[in-house]
Design a protein around this motif. Structure first.
Motif, short mmCIF file in Angstrom:
data_model
loop_
_atom_site.label_atom_id
_atom_site.label_comp_id
_atom_site.label_asym_id
_atom_site.label_seq_id
_atom_site.Cartn_x
_atom_site.Cartn_y
_atom_site.Cartn_z
N ALA A 52 0.87 -1.19 0.00
CA ALA A 52 0.00 0.00 0.00
C ALA A 52 0.90 1.23 0.00
O ALA A 52 1.88 1.28 0.74
N ALA A 53 0.58 2.21 -0.83
CA ALA A 53 1.36 3.45 -0.83
C ALA A 53 0.40 4.60 -0.56
O ALA A 53 -0.75 4.59 -1.03
N GLU A 54 0.86 5.57 0.22
CA GLU A 54 0.00 6.73 0.52
C GLU A 54 0.85 7.98 0.53
O GLU A 54 2.02 7.95 0.94
N ILE A 55 0.28 9.09 0.04
CA ILE A 55 1.03 10.34 -0.03
C ILE A 55 0.43 11.34 0.95
O ILE A 55 -0.79 11.57 0.96
N PHE A 56 1.29 11.93 1.78
CA PHE A 56 0.86 12.93 2.77
C PHE A 56 1.53 14.26 2.46
O PHE A 56 2.70 14.29 2.09
N GLU A 57 0.80 15.33 2.67
CA GLU A 57 1.40 16.65 2.54
C GLU A 57 1.94 17.05 3.91
O GLU A 57 1.17 17.08 4.88
N VAL A 58 3.25 17.32 4.02
CA VAL A 58 3.79 17.65 5.35
C VAL A 58 4.11 19.13 5.46
O VAL A 58 4.32 19.66 6.54
N ALA A 59 4.18 19.82 4.35
CA ALA A 59 4.38 21.27 4.32
C ALA A 59 4.00 21.68 2.90
O ALA A 59 3.92 20.83 2.01
N PRO A 60 3.77 22.99 2.67
CA PRO A 60 3.45 23.38 1.29
C PRO A 60 4.55 22.84 0.37
O PRO A 60 5.73 23.05 0.62
N SER A 61 4.17 22.11 -0.66
CA SER A 61 5.05 21.51 -1.67
C SER A 61 6.14 20.58 -1.12
O SER A 61 7.19 20.43 -1.69
N LEU A 62 5.87 19.96 0.05
CA LEU A 62 6.75 18.86 0.49
C LEU A 62 5.82 17.69 0.87
O LEU A 62 4.90 17.85 1.67
N TYR A 63 6.07 16.54 0.25
CA TYR A 63 5.21 15.38 0.49
C TYR A 63 6.00 14.25 1.11
O TYR A 63 7.20 14.12 0.88
N MET A 64 5.32 13.44 1.92
CA MET A 64 5.94 12.23 2.43
C MET A 64 5.20 11.06 1.80
O MET A 64 3.96 11.05 1.77
N VAL A 65 5.96 10.10 1.28
CA VAL A 65 5.35 8.92 0.66
C VAL A 65 5.64 7.74 1.58
O VAL A 65 6.79 7.51 1.96
N GLU A 66 4.59 7.03 1.98
CA GLU A 66 4.76 5.89 2.86
C GLU A 66 4.39 4.63 2.07
O GLU A 66 3.33 4.57 1.45
N LEU A 67 5.30 3.64 2.10
CA LEU A 67 5.02 2.36 1.44
C LEU A 67 4.95 1.31 2.52
O LEU A 67 5.84 1.24 3.36
N ARG A 68 3.88 0.49 2.51
CA ARG A 68 3.68 -0.47 3.57
C ARG A 68 3.35 -1.83 2.97
O ARG A 68 2.54 -1.93 2.05
N LYS A 69 3.96 -2.87 3.50
CA LYS A 69 3.62 -4.21 3.06
C LYS A 69 2.26 -4.56 3.64
O LYS A 69 2.10 -4.54 4.85
N SER A 70 1.26 -4.88 2.80
CA SER A 70 -0.02 -5.28 3.40
C SER A 70 -0.21 -6.79 3.34
O SER A 70 -0.94 -7.35 4.11
N LYS A 71 0.48 -7.47 2.39
CA LYS A 71 0.43 -8.94 2.36
C LYS A 71 1.75 -9.44 1.81
O LYS A 71 2.41 -8.75 1.06
N GLY A 72 2.11 -10.69 2.17
CA GLY A 72 3.32 -11.28 1.59
C GLY A 72 4.49 -11.28 2.54
O GLY A 72 4.35 -11.02 3.73
#
Length: 445
Positions: A392-412
């Motif tokens: 699963a990948a999700e994108i968060f805005e942490v400041a104007p024009s700075l994003y954090m991308v989180e990648l998480r194993k959901s199976k396997g």
């Protein structure tokens, strides 16, 4: 941006944030009580799946019991809500991470420290058993620490949701992570939940003190053979009294296996043991539990999910809570610890560009990509060691024009996830934000 509420989903008085974990029947998300400012975790169950598995009565029982359980080493359930399609279980949120992150960062624990956690674990398990609740899936991911380092067992009662107890009072479902599961559970002959939970506690104690598993085989049948015979060896640094106790807990025959009351009386266990001091409240209201379903299985007072579309804005506290301790230098590093199932990086590229780039890189690696707003599901086409790898990948805005991308194993398999991430990050290097001109990624800090 007003108060960090953009892109948030709101359920009742809770504002829902990032996903903390997911399983077959449920997702767990970080949330904040807007009225009190308290941080909580919300377990979200899919109502249709529950109805399909005819689990309503059981869920009601499990939730009612869990709401009555108030123990310092068990995650507290605050309240329960339902919408048309989902059930929301509001739980205490703990910030100290998983107990097993300690092993991945420091190697094995000293015997006294391992014993302290084991005492808290056995105490929590014993208390829940006395209330008729069995865990059935005790494993590293379910052992969390609060900010003071106190052990908290999560998923008590809830891990057993898809399972059934038959008329003879025994459980009949092979569940759990094979390495931690008692032989009688694998055997599917019906088992005593208390004895099976104790076996898992024994495996956990071994791992805390050894830094590795007692039963480890890449081939599942070979692993089962070892478990059935309790074919393991304690390392030389275990004290002889610890070895003796572990051997009595990891006894393949549940009838001759030591019981929890006997463990609590054991000399090695008793040394330095302080039973927790806590009060059980006289009254706990179960109105919210009964309100989720009336007899027809229809929810009575429904809550509604409201959402706006754009990446979730993550506030500073949440950002810090995703890092190990409060050390910000590790925030966007690849945390390759032994049991890590997630990783994150920062990017200054627009969110849509990040999504296209991940899709473009993942597809040639044999992954099918599904997108939903600023979340992605990457599904591997090849069958790995533990089925298909799903990320699963999700994108968060942490400041104007700075994003954090989180990648998480959901199976396997976790190792396959690390390998996938390595290949993926090669293709993403143009979009990863590097702090300081021309410097290498923050890994050197």
């Amino acid at each position: 941006m007003s108060g960090g509420r953009i892109g948030r989903t709101r359920v009742g008085r809770y504002e829902i944030g990032r996903t903390l974990g997911e399983g077959t029947f449920a997702k767990v998300k970080f949330a904040r009580n807007v009225e009190t400012g308290e941080n909580v975790a919300i377990k979200i169950l899919d109502k249709e799946k529950i109805l399909r598995h005819k689990m309503i009565g059981q869920i009601k029982r499990e939730i009612s019991t869990m709401k009555l359980i108030k123990h310092p080493n068990v995650i507290q359930m605050h309240e329960v809500m339902a919408s048309k399609t989902k059930i929301y279980i509001v739980l205490e949120f703990v910030t100290g991470g998983e107990l097993f992150d300690k092993i991945s960062s420091r190697g094995r624990l000293k015997e006294d420290e391992a014993k302290r956690y084991f005492q808290q674990l056995v105490n929590a398990v014993d208390y829940c058993h006395s209330r008729g609740v069995f865990h059935r899936d005790l494993k590293p991911e379910n052992l969390l620490l609060d900010s003071s380092g106190v052990l908290k067992v999560s998923d008590f009662g809830l891990s057993a949701l898809p399972q059934q107890v038959r008329e003879d009072g025994l459980l009949y479902t092979t569940c759990g992570t094979p390495n931690y599961v008692a032989p009688e559970v694998i055997n599917n002959k019906g088992y005593d939940g208390a004895k099976a939970d104790l076996w898992s506690c024994g495996v956990i104690l071994f791992v805390l003190m050894a830094g590795y598993l007692p039963f480890e085989e890449s081939n599942l049948m070979a692993l089962y053979k070892k478990i059935f015979k309790a074919d393991f060896t304690c390392p030389s640094w275990f004290s002889s009294s610890a070895k003796k106790l572990i051997t009595r807990i990891l006894e393949p025959n549940p009838l001759t296996r030591i019981t929890i009351p006997e463990v609590i009386e054991n000399e090695w266990f008793k040394k330095g043991y302080k039973p927790p001091d806590f009060e059980t409240p006289d009254t706990t209201s179960l109105d919210d539990v009964h309100a989720i379903f009336d007899e027809s299985g229809e929810a009575v007072n429904l809550v509604v999910e409201r959402r706006e579309e754009r990446p979730v804005l993550m506030n500073a506290f949440e950002l810090i809570s995703t890092s190990q301790g409060l050390n910000l230098s590790t925030l966007f590093e690849k945390q390759m610890g032994l049991f890590k199932r997630e990783t994150r990086f920062a990017s200054k590229c627009p969110a849509n560009e990040i999504i296209s780039k991940i899709e473009e890189t993942a597809m040639p690696l044999g992954f099918d990509v599904k997108k939903n707003n600023y979340k992605m599901k990457l599904q591997g086409s090849k069958t790995g060691r533990k089925g298909h790898l799903s990320v699963a990948a999700e994108i968060f805005e942490v400041a104007p024009s700075l994003y954090m991308v989180e990648l998480r194993k959901s199976k396997g398999d976790t190792l396959e996830f690390h390998k996938f991430y390595k290949n993926l990050s090669t293709g993403l290097k143009d979009i990863v934000w590097k702090s300081g001109e021309g410097s290498k990624e923050t890994n050197d800090s």
